[in-house]
Design an enzyme around this catalytic site. Structure first.
Site, mmCIF file in Angstrom:
data_model
loop_
_atom_site.group_PDB
_atom_site.id
_atom_site.type_symbol
_atom_site.label_atom_id
_atom_site.label_comp_id
_atom_site.label_asym_id
_atom_site.label_seq_id
_atom_site.Cartn_x
_atom_site.Cartn_y
_atom_site.Cartn_z
ATOM 1 N N CYS A 21 -9.990 36.005 -34.560
ATOM 2 C CA CYS A 21 -11.105 36.232 -35.500
ATOM 3 C C CYS A 21 -11.361 34.965 -36.313
ATOM 4 O O CYS A 21 -12.505 34.590 -36.558
ATOM 5 C CB CYS A 21 -10.789 37.377 -36.461
ATOM 6 S SG CYS A 21 -10.458 38.942 -35.654
ATOM 7 N N CYS B 148 -5.953 38.327 -38.041
ATOM 8 C CA CYS B 148 -6.270 38.154 -36.624
ATOM 9 C C CYS B 148 -6.652 36.712 -36.305
ATOM 10 O O CYS B 148 -7.668 36.216 -36.796
ATOM 11 C CB CYS B 148 -7.372 39.150 -36.279
ATOM 12 S SG CYS B 148 -8.435 38.721 -34.919
#
Lengths: 109, 303
Positions: A37, A34
């Site tokens: 993230c 991600c």
């Protein structure tokens, strides 16, 4: 300075290290694939350096176990949840600036 | 190391990307530029404040001129969006919407900024509870569920195709698709259910997303909606490489005066590095990024 940095938590130690902790805890639900993230990870590390003495900073890789993310209804990552006395104080979704995250952290100080 | 390695790959075909291509190719670097001319925010603009152009120029004219210039210096143009970036040892690889992979010693990010939010009722309320802006991040949370994707471009279409691997039913809501023919064929041969000439009017639910109301009057019963407007931008493509964003807004890529990001060999220029949104600033930064990337690539090649 805090002693341990950002703690890795999983389904197995979530209860003991976050829910039953004697301090408030911030948990960053993330995954290695991600992008957003990755963008907030360094910001969380910086906040840990500042506030790590009074708050537990932890991260939960959603790849390692589905139970805890499902329990907290996580449908998007990164989601950052703030816990105090085992209950959810607030939560943030998505990559946000440091100032925003810092305000969020201060809710349990 | 791949045989057809480029020295400089540029994502984005606006003024920053074109100027970077001109300067990098001018330094004899092997240059490839990805993106579509009409996606630049300059394309529909009229320019009256760009130094040395006394007469008002259309953005289209300037961009077409810049493309010809860059081509005359030897830059290669690939008219596709990039959907994935990866950092490998000593090079970057990028994947186009048609699924082709290219490798380059350096990478310049000049894809500008685009609107991310749909701005409809229910969107803000359900973020993280059914509303998502990142298929790659969140597809896994929708295993066996019904989802919708909204958008007209490559991010929405590749997102919808990706979601087929997780969700039970995938709907694509689009006004008019602007994607490559190959991607269009892939979509038509897939199980994605397409609602054309439609847009999202409202996102409805109690605690989580339950349905999406379209402008056509149709209602989609879904557990989630992925908002994927435009092509993939900074947060999706750059964050994956570990790029540092500006501390204040977390929307722009941090660079130094040589347009270097925190990742060696990775540069950014133009709107993607922050305001002002001006062609002059974009070409200035593009010039620096192009020259720096060409020099860096040469050093890597010689080492």
């Amino acid at each position: 300075m805090a002693e341990q940095g950002v703690l890795d938590v999983t389904d197995s130690n979530f209860e003991s290290d976050i829910i039953k902790a004697d301090k408030p805890a911030l948990v960053d639900f993330w995954a290695p694939w991600c992008g957003p993230c990755k963008a907030i990870a360094p910001v969380i590390k910086e906040l840990e350096e500042t506030y790590g003495d009074s708050i537990i900073f932890a991260r939960f890789n959603v790849d390692t176990g589905p139970n805890t993310p499902a329990q907290y209804g996580i449908r998007a990552i990164p989601t950052v949840i703030l816990f105090q006395n085992g209950t959810v104080v607030d939560q943030l979704v998505g990559a946000v600036p440091k100032s925003h995250l810092e305000e969020f952290v201060k809710k349990v100080l | 190391m791949p045989a057809d390695l480029y020295d400089v790959a540029i994502i984005g075909r606006g003024p920053a990307g074109l100027q970077a291509a001109i300067h990098a190719a001018g330094k004899k670097a092997k240059v490839v530029v990805f993106g579509k001319l009409e996606k630049s925010s300059l394309y529909r603009a009229h320019v009256a404040n760009f130094c040395c152009f006394e007469k008002v120029m259309t953005g289209k004219e300037l961009l077409e001129g810049g493309t010809k210039q860059a081509e005359s210096f030897g830059a290669v143009f690939i008219e596709q969006d990039i959907i994935e970036t990866k950092s490998e040892t000593d090079c970057f690889t990028v994947v186009t919407e048609n699924g082709q992979t290219y490798s380059s010693r350096t990478l310049i990010l000049t894809m500008g900024i685009s609107r991310k939010k749909l701005r409809v009722k229910g969107e803000k309320e359900f973020v993280g509870r059914g509303v998502s802006y990142c298929v790659d991040c969140d597809a896994n949370f929708y295993k066996g569920m019904d989802v919708a994707v909204v958008g007209n471009e490559s991010a929405a279409v590749t997102g919808a195709i990706t979601l087929l691997r997780y969700a039970k039913q995938v709907h694509l809501v689009c006004r008019k698709l602007t994607i490559t023919d190959l991607l269009y064929d892939q979509l038509n041969n897939s199980d994605v259910k397409i609602s054309r000439k439609a847009w999202v009017k409202e996102i409805i639910g109690s605690n989580e997303v339950e349905e999406v109301l379209l402008t056509t009057g149709e209602t989609l019963k879904v557990n989630g909606i992925f908002i994927e407007l435009g092509a993939k931008g900074a947060m999706e493509l750059a964050a994956n490489l570990g790029v540092v964003f500006d501390a204040e807004t977390f929307s722009f890529i941090e660079t130094n005066k040589w347009q270097e990001t925190n990742i060696p060999g990775l540069y950014a220029a133009g709107d993607i590095t922050g305001q002002p949104w001006q062609i002059a600033k974009a070409v200035g930064e593009g010039c620096v990024a192009g020259m720096e990337a060409a020099v860096y690539a040469r050093k890597l090649a010689d080492s």
